[in-house]
Scaffold this motif. Structure first.
Motif, PDB file in Angstrom:
ATOM      1  N   ARG A  61       0.782  -1.301  -0.068  1.00  0.00           N
ATOM      2  CA  ARG A  61      -0.047   0.010   0.024  1.00  0.00           C
ATOM      3  C   ARG A  61       0.870   1.210   0.032  1.00  0.00           C
ATOM      4  NH1 ARG A  61      -5.503   0.685   2.330  1.00  0.00           N
ATOM      5  NH2 ARG A  61      -6.199   2.913   2.221  1.00  0.00           N
ATOM      6  N   THR A  65       0.992   3.983  -2.990  1.00  0.00           N
ATOM      7  CA  THR A  65       0.765   5.502  -2.864  1.00  0.00           C
ATOM      8  C   THR A  65       1.881   6.202  -3.102  1.00  0.00           C
ATOM      9  OG1 THR A  65      -0.863   4.697  -1.008  1.00  0.00           O
ATOM     10  CG2 THR A  65       0.393   7.095  -1.131  1.00  0.00           C
ATOM     11  N   GLY A  87      -1.101  -2.018  -7.981  1.00  0.00           N
ATOM     12  CA  GLY A  87      -0.716  -2.776  -6.938  1.00  0.00           C
ATOM     13  C   GLY A  87      -0.994  -4.192  -7.216  1.00  0.00           C
TER      14      GLY A  87
END
Length: 271
Positions: A61, A65, A87
């Protein structure tokens, strides 16, 4: 003159390749001691790579980001779709690379163990070659080559995973077939090289039997994705690849193939 057998449908050949892996698992019952030796290097390498994948998942994550700052001003739906795709692409590519690296590193670390498995399977089936002609430096070269090709496959699968909506599924399918082909390529090399087949000849033989080779490779890869499956499946994959290699050679002999570009080194030299 030998009459070539009728052509086999690709789907049937694909499932026969899966069956070759199944025959490899059958050697757990015939040669349990030899097969058990292959668990040691597979377990060591498998645990290390699993730790790497788990670490990636924990920080995935944050990584996504960090690389998608350009989407901060987008709507929540659009940003979420892009970040999910990236992802999935990163994780899918990492898994492809891990599967290929597992095979390369396990064969390298456990070469003496898998040499014994290969030799035992050859002797069990009969007409075993004199030696495998596989050395330490050759094993290192093959392992590096397989990892580099696996990295390329991971990049391709990752890029396809970025395609909106269908990318995740399409990338997984492409990854399965690319990785399966690479695994079958590497695993069949020992049995073919022991019979004097150089890289070009081995490549030609596999291309002439794409569906069966893919069936074996994809089935092996799927086994590797099961928790602890890679550890148990690796000795079976070595045994199954020996069965597959011998089957391809037998089929070539029956069809009376005379393509000199796909002939063993010795035969090309008139030996």
């Amino acid at each position: 003159m030998t009459t070539p057998p009728p052509a086999t449908h690709p789907v049937a050949s694909f499932f026969r390749g899966i069956g070759d892996l199944g025959r490899g698992f059958g050697f757990w019952g015939r040669l349990p001691g030899r097969m058990a030796l292959g668990l040691i290097p597979a377990a060591i390498v498998g645990l290390l790579l699993l730790a790497g994948i788990i670490t990636l998942i924990v920080f995935l994550r944050d990584i996504v980001t960090a690389v998608t700052g350009f989407a901060d001003g987008w709507s929540d739906v659009a940003a979420s779709l892009v970040r999910f795709g990236i992802g999935a692409g990163i994780l899918g590519g990492a898994i492809v690379l891990a599967v290929v690296s597992f095979t390369a590193l396990t064969l390298l670390v456990g070469d003496p163990f898998y040499e014994r498995i290969w030799r035992s399977v050859e002797e069990h089936l009969g007409d075993a070659p004199v030696e495998s002609d596989y050395g330490f430096w050759r094993s290192i070269g093959d392992s590096i080559g397989l990892i580099l090709r696996g990295l390329l496959a991971a990049i391709v699968a990752g890029l396809i995973g970025l395609i909106p909506l269908v990318g995740t599924v399409l990338g997984a399918v492409v990854a399965a077939f690319l990785t399966g082909w690479l695994l079958a390529d590497e695993l069949t090399s020992r049995a073919l090289a022991a019979r004097g087949w150089d890289a070009a000849a081995r490549r030609a033989l596999r291309k002439g039997n794409r569906a069966r080779v893919l069936g074996f490779g994809v089935a092996t890869q799927l086994c590797f994705l099961i928790p602890l499956g890679a550890v148990v499946a690796m000795p079976a994959a070595v045994a199954g690849s020996t069965v597959l290699s011998r089957t391809l050679l037998d089929a070539r002999a029956v069809t009376g193939q005379t393509d000199h570009s796909a002939a063993p080194i010795g035969r090309r030299n008139g030996a």
